[in-house]
Design an enzyme around this catalytic site. Structure first.
Site, PDB file in Angstrom:
ATOM      1  N   ILE A  22       0.854  -1.187   0.000  1.00  0.00           N
ATOM      2  CA  ILE A  22       0.000   0.000   0.000  1.00  0.00           C
ATOM      3  C   ILE A  22       0.887   1.233   0.000  1.00  0.00           C
ATOM      4  CG2 ILE A  22      -1.675   1.318   1.337  1.00  0.00           C
ATOM      5  CD1 ILE A  22      -2.667  -1.392   2.435  1.00  0.00           C
ATOM      6  N   LYS A  23       0.536   2.212  -0.827  1.00  0.00           N
ATOM      7  CA  LYS A  23       1.246   3.493  -0.852  1.00  0.00           C
ATOM      8  C   LYS A  23       0.446   4.483  -0.017  1.00  0.00           C
ATOM      9  CE  LYS A  23       3.889   6.914  -2.305  1.00  0.00           C
ATOM     10  NZ  LYS A  23       3.657   7.865  -1.225  1.00  0.00           N
ATOM     11  N   PHE A  24       0.975   4.854   1.147  1.00  0.00           N
ATOM     12  CA  PHE A  24       0.300   5.788   2.030  1.00  0.00           C
ATOM     13  C   PHE A  24       0.520   7.224   1.573  1.00  0.00           C
ATOM     14  CE2 PHE A  24       0.489   2.011   4.578  1.00  0.00           C
ATOM     15  CZ  PHE A  24      -0.692   2.046   5.288  1.00  0.00           C
ATOM     16  N   GLN A 166      -2.694   6.266  -1.922  1.00  0.00           N
ATOM     17  CA  GLN A 166      -2.272   6.723  -3.236  1.00  0.00           C
ATOM     18  C   GLN A 166      -2.180   5.582  -4.221  1.00  0.00           C
ATOM     19  OE1 GLN A 166       1.417   8.787  -2.379  1.00  0.00           O
ATOM     20  NE2 GLN A 166       0.385  10.728  -2.717  1.00  0.00           N
ATOM     21  N   GLY A 167      -2.502   4.375  -3.808  1.00  0.00           N
ATOM     22  CA  GLY A 167      -2.436   3.237  -4.706  1.00  0.00           C
ATOM     23  C   GLY A 167      -1.584   2.133  -4.131  1.00  0.00           C
TER      24      GLY A 167
END
Length: 184
Positions: A22-24, A166-167
């Site tokens: 996960i892109k935080f 963010q994706g």
């Protein structure tokens, strides 16, 4: 220290060996733990320890000297990541940052270990670095935590479609850390 940057892709790649994280949506921060202190550094190379002193204190308590981590300083507000709050904190002076930390403490979402026991591990394959990261953070309490990761593309797609982030980042189990700009 050279920085690896995320790269946008239109769809998640699939196939053997792919991993997803996960892109935080926070403030990219490197955490350097040495024998005497912890230093936090922005992607630009600017020292930002005073803005994230709550994370520095947690790092001093939890990490061994010679450790360098790469992650996102994030702030949760009403159970959601609040990017504006993270940016406000990152751009604050020490006194204002302390006030903001008292209202909304930060968390550190770690996605990579760059050095361990003073040794640069960026050249090691992702799977080895991930295992090392999980071992290093096994008994470390919040606010320092490893980001979730999976090798299941269906789980990654679910994260991408449903989470407030963010994706997803993707890599392969054998990839080495590829880096762009240099910071020190």
């Amino acid at each position: 220290m050279a920085v690896a940057l995320a790269e946008a892709v239109p769809t998640l790649p699939k196939g053997p060996g792919w991993w997803y994280e996960i892109k935080f949506d926070g403030h990219r921060t490197f955490m350097w733990r040495d024998a005497e202190t912890v230093r936090l550094q922005a992607r630009s190379g600017r020292t930002v320890t005073s803005a994230w002193m709550d994370l520095a204190v947690a790092g001093m308590r939890a990490l061994r000297p010679g450790t360098v981590l790469d992650g996102e300083a994030v702030i949760y507000n009403e159970n959601r990541i609040d990017f504006a709050a993270a940016q406000s904190r990152a751009n604050s002076g020490p006194a204002r940052a302390r006030e903001l930390a008292a209202l909304l403490p930060a968390s550190y979402a770690v996605f990579d270990v760059l050095a361990h026991d003073g040794q640069d591990v960026r050249g090691h394959p992702y799977a080895e670095r991930r295992a090392l990261l999980l071992d290093l953070l096994h008994d470390v309490p919040p606010p320092i935590q490893a980001v979730p990761a999976t090798d299941d593309p269906e789980v990654a797609q679910l994260w991408y479609d449903t989470l407030q982030s963010q994706g997803c980042l993707r890599t392969t189990a054998v990839s080495r850390r590829r880096c762009g700009a240099s910071v020190s």
